[in-house]
Design an enzyme around this catalytic site. Structure first.
Site, PDB file in Angstrom:
ATOM      1  N   GLU A   1       0.835  -1.210   0.000  1.00 44.76           N
ATOM      2  CA  GLU A   1       0.000   0.000   0.000  1.00 44.76           C
ATOM      3  C   GLU A   1       0.867   1.257   0.000  1.00 44.76           C
ATOM      4  OE1 GLU A   1      -2.184  -1.653   3.377  1.00 44.76           O
ATOM      5  OE2 GLU A   1      -4.038  -1.205   2.305  1.00 44.76           O
TER       6      GLU A   1
ATOM      7  N   GLU B   1      -3.306  -9.590   3.648  1.00 46.96           N
ATOM      8  CA  GLU B   1      -4.084  -9.324   4.873  1.00 46.96           C
ATOM      9  C   GLU B   1      -5.188 -10.339   5.099  1.00 46.96           C
ATOM     10  OE1 GLU B   1      -3.004  -7.076   2.784  1.00 46.96           O
ATOM     11  OE2 GLU B   1      -2.447  -5.211   3.803  1.00 46.96           O
TER      12      GLU B   1
END
Ligand code: T1G
Ligand code: NAD
Length: 719
Positions: A103, A123
């Site tokens: 990210e 995740e």
């Protein structure tokens, strides 16, 4: 936690320095925020490069910080500010860019990746979702279908795939940092507006609703009760239907729900348990970080049956030369063709040529003189195995390690027939051995620390999750399986059906219910073991009460199924029926229903309605109860080891954490109370009697699973 330097007079180089994976701890986030502020305010700086020390860009948020309150700057505003800045920022990705690390790269205006780098948003495997804008930016960059696939699976991708998908701008074989600095200098004059991913419009297919619907169904089926994959789909839907400012709020709401869930705790526990398992320790003080493994270049595998073939393939895949031995010419040829076929299919998938030159096939043990290690995978027959070990002892040079893939026989008895008991260890692979990730390394009382270190390290090299266990019948995994299987068959006697039991276990999250799993593994294997242990067969004393053996309750239904030649999928009939021998599509079989009805009426058993809750409690609490006994006996060193074995070897659902973690989540007091209840109802089933360790832990206030070790350490270790 991040180094700031000016290079080429005008490029600010920010290097993350948080070994081993440069995770985004609060200190790292703080350092990035300060460095960025400095870079944006310094008029000398025209561009920024973000890099990670030791050839690793960033492994994402610091998972260890999840247990405490958030400290330091939150990630989302920090990343938004990097993207919004007026100076070009280039990510120089080496090693990994995962989770928050990916990210971070997505908010940079350009991304340069080393050709060996891996990127991904894992995740979902931790029970959460990419919550620093990943679910909103990735779909804007690469479109909905590709983003959905990456986010819902957590799959890592190569730099080359990232380039194809449009995630990175350039792949390099040189130092990514140096390339990024040059790239940054060239980017200075270029407009940035189109490089801010959050401002892009998400490319949407015309049939968006239908696509999301189809993916939701597919994800739901695969998730088997896990919540995170579905939340990921919802977050990506927001990226398709909302502006970034709203989508990021939706991402945050979904994250909040997941973050505090038991599933996230379980999955994060699994992450650390897997790493803990590699850190074996012996009572002698020898352990993973002070015992040197031997180098293995040449191996031999004896027996090219179901297991031997997969072991040969797993060894050859990692560049180890293998001599494979069979007992007969025809079997050798069949085994050889199977192995070559598997390796060729592998090579075709990867677009390389198969490493067949590493293999040699022979009928003679004499060819094994110079190998570094032998893995025996002949029939599960102690006399045969002893004979093989005696022969090996004569043939192999004195330094060769001798290992057995036995599923549960005494490894020390095998060591005892050799001239080198310290070099003997169990290497218990799981079927199919070239696919299943688990390896139990069975430490005999005489196995040396070097031998154990070598088996553990070889397992790791073969891509296995290796767990060191003690030597007792069935070791850890198969020893625990017995009470679990027994409960399932007792429930059949009492009124349940294979379908009902399997459904309850599959709804719980198991990849396969116990009966479907048994059909796949082959029912004859257990039947042979029961015959050998005097539980069934023609030699049983007819005066034995029918449903009792060796003083305990015994269910003969599995024997009756086998007596009809129903060995599971391989014969096309077992607990279920299949279209043909080898078929995998399980259908209910009225013959099994008849058999159960006749059996119950013959023994005067009034079938009762059995709830799914009772099925889960009896099967899983009996399983965990045996796990407590294994800890008590020192056969496993830690509850984490048991959980890892069940996760990787027996299809236990990851989002439940493994049998021991699950017991702790249910509450040890409740597990104890239910076991007491069931033991009272079935006093002739010893494995329902609560183990002393469980009672002890409850008496100590039911500590969390990570603290059980303190209560176990006084006990005797077989490791
Ligand atoms: N946080 C804390 N510790 C970590 C860590 C992490 N992210 N990653 C690794 N470690 C520890 C690990 O426990 C071990 O510790 C050591 O580092 C070496 O790891 C905001 C919410 C990067 C591929 O899921 O997949 O970002 O045992 O043995 O085989 O949306 O570690 O030595 O004490 O695994 O070379 C997402 C997890 C987080 C990546 C390296 N990130 N890590 O593999 O070494 S959530 C991940 C890995 C997130 C954002 C969200 C692997 C690796 P110890 P290792 P490795
Ligand atoms: P298998 O019957 O498929 O294969 C055994 C092979 O060994 C046969 O091909 C046989 O010809 C060969 N063999 C027998 N004696 C030999 C000798 N003296 N020299 C060379 N080859 C010989 O059995 P399998 O399922 O592969 O099991 C092998 C071992 O692995 C057993 O100890 C078993 O308990 C264990 N194991 C099996 C599984 C499983 O699911 N099948 C899982 C884990 C461990």
């Amino acid at each position: 936690m991040a180094r700031y330097e000016l290079v080429k007079r005008s490029v600010a180089l920010i290097t993350l320095t948080n070994p081993p994976v440069n995770a985004l701890s609060s200190a790292v986030r703080h350092a990035i925020a300060k460095s960025m502020e400095h870079a944006l305010n310094d008029p000398k700086v025209t561009a920024v490069v973000i890099y990670g020390e030791n050839g690793r860009f960033c492994g994402g948020a610091d998972i260890r910080e999840f247990a405490g309150p958030l400290r330091g700057p939150p990630l989302v505003p920090l990343l938004d500010a990097i993207e919004a800045g007026e100076k070009p920022v280039v990510a120089a990705i080496e090693g990994v860019a995962l989770g928050g690390g990916f990210e971070l790269a997505l908010v940079c205006h350009y991304r340069i990746a080393h050709f060996k780098a891996r990127l991904g948003l894992p995740e979902v495997t931790l029970g959460i979702l990419p919550a620093a804008g990943g679910t909103q930016r990735l779909p804007r960059l690469i479109g909905i279908p590709a983003a959905l696939e990456l986010i819902t699976t957590g799959r890592h991708i190569s730099a080359q795939e990232a380039l194809k998908l449009g995630i990175v701008d350039q792949v390099t074989e040189q130092n990514a940092c140096e390339v990024a600095v040059e790239f940054a200098l060239r980017a200075v004059a270029k407009p940035l507006s189109s490089r801010r991913v959050s401002t892009l419009t998400t490319p949407c297919p015309p049939d968006l609703d239908a696509l999301l619907e189809a993916v939701t169904m597919q994800v739901k089926k695969k998730a088997r009760g896990a919540m995170a994959p579905l939340a990921c789909v919802q977050a990506v839907r927001a990226a398709a239907t909302m502006p970034y400012s709203k989508g990021i709020k939706r991402e945050s709401e979904l994250m909040a729900t997941l973050f505090n869930s038991g599933q996230a705790r379980a999955l994060q526990y699994c992450f650390f348990a897997q790493r803990t398992a590699g850190k074996w320790t012996l009572p002698s003080g020898a352990q993973w970080n002070n015992s040197k493994p031997r180098e293995i270049r040449r191996a031999a595998v004896i027996g090219l049956g179901t297991m031997g073939r997969g072991i040969v393939v797993s060894l050859a895949r990692v560049g180890i030369s293998v001599i494979a031995v069979e007992s007969e010419k025809k079997l050798l040829e069949t085994g050889k063709q199977m192995v070559i076929g598997m390796l060729e299919r592998d090579a075709k998938r990867q677009g390389v040529s198969a490493s067949l030159n590493l293999l040699k096939f022979t009928l003679s043990l004499q060819d094994l003189k110079d190998v570094d290690i032998v893995i025996e995978a002949v029939f599960e027959d102690m006399a045969l195995k002893k004979h093989v070990f005696q022969e090996l002892s004569k043939v192999c040079r004195p330094a060769t390690l001798l290992c057995s893939n036995t599923s549960g026989l005494d490894v020390d008895a095998l060591a005892g027939v050799t001239d080198r008991p310290h070099l003997v260890v169990g290497m218990h692979f799981f079927s199919p051995a070239h696919v299943m990730k688990l390896l139990e390394v069975v430490c005999g009382p005489r196995s040396s620390s070097e031998t154990i270190a070598t088996a553990m390290s070889l397992g790791k090299r073969m891509g296995k999750v290796s767990v060191a266990v003690g030597n007792c019948p069935g070791f850890v995994g198969n020893r625990m399986l017995k009470p679990y299987l027994d409960q399932a068959t007792f429930l059949l006697e009492e009124g349940a059906t294979p379908e009902q039991i399997d459904k309850a276990l599959e709804d719980f999250g198991f990849a396969m219910g116990v009966f479907r799993m048994s059909d796949l593994a082959g029912l004859d294997v257990g039947w042979r073991v029961r015959k050998e242990s005097g539980l069934t067969g023609p030699d049983i004393d007819p005066k034995n009460p029918p449903r009792r053996r060796q003083g305990h309750r015994y269910c003969p239904i599995p024997d009756m199924v086998c007596e009809q030649g129903r060995f599971g999928q391989k014969t096309g009939r077992g607990w279920y029926m299949y279209d043909s021998p080898g078929g995998t599509n399980a259908k209910s079989d009225p013959l099994i229903q008849n058999l159960l009805e006749m059996y119950r009426s013959r023994y005067g058993i009034q079938p009762r309605n059995i709830s799914d809750q009772e099925i889960i409690e009896r099967c899983l609490f009996a399983l965990a109860n045996e796990g407590f006994r294994i800890l008590e006996d020192g056969i496993a060193a830690r509850p984490e080891d048991i959980d890892v074995i069940y996760l990787f070897g027996y299809g236990f659902p990851r989002h439940r954490g493994g049998p021991m973690f699950y017991a702790s989540m249910v509450g040890l007091e409740r597990v104890l109370e239910r076991l007491e209840h069931y033991h009272q109802a079935h006093p002739d089933v010893p494995h329902l009697e609560p183990s002393p360790l469980l009672k002890k832990l409850v008496a100590c206030g039911s500590p969390p699973v990570q603290n059980w070790r303190e209560h176990i350490k006084t006990m005797h270790s077989h490791l």
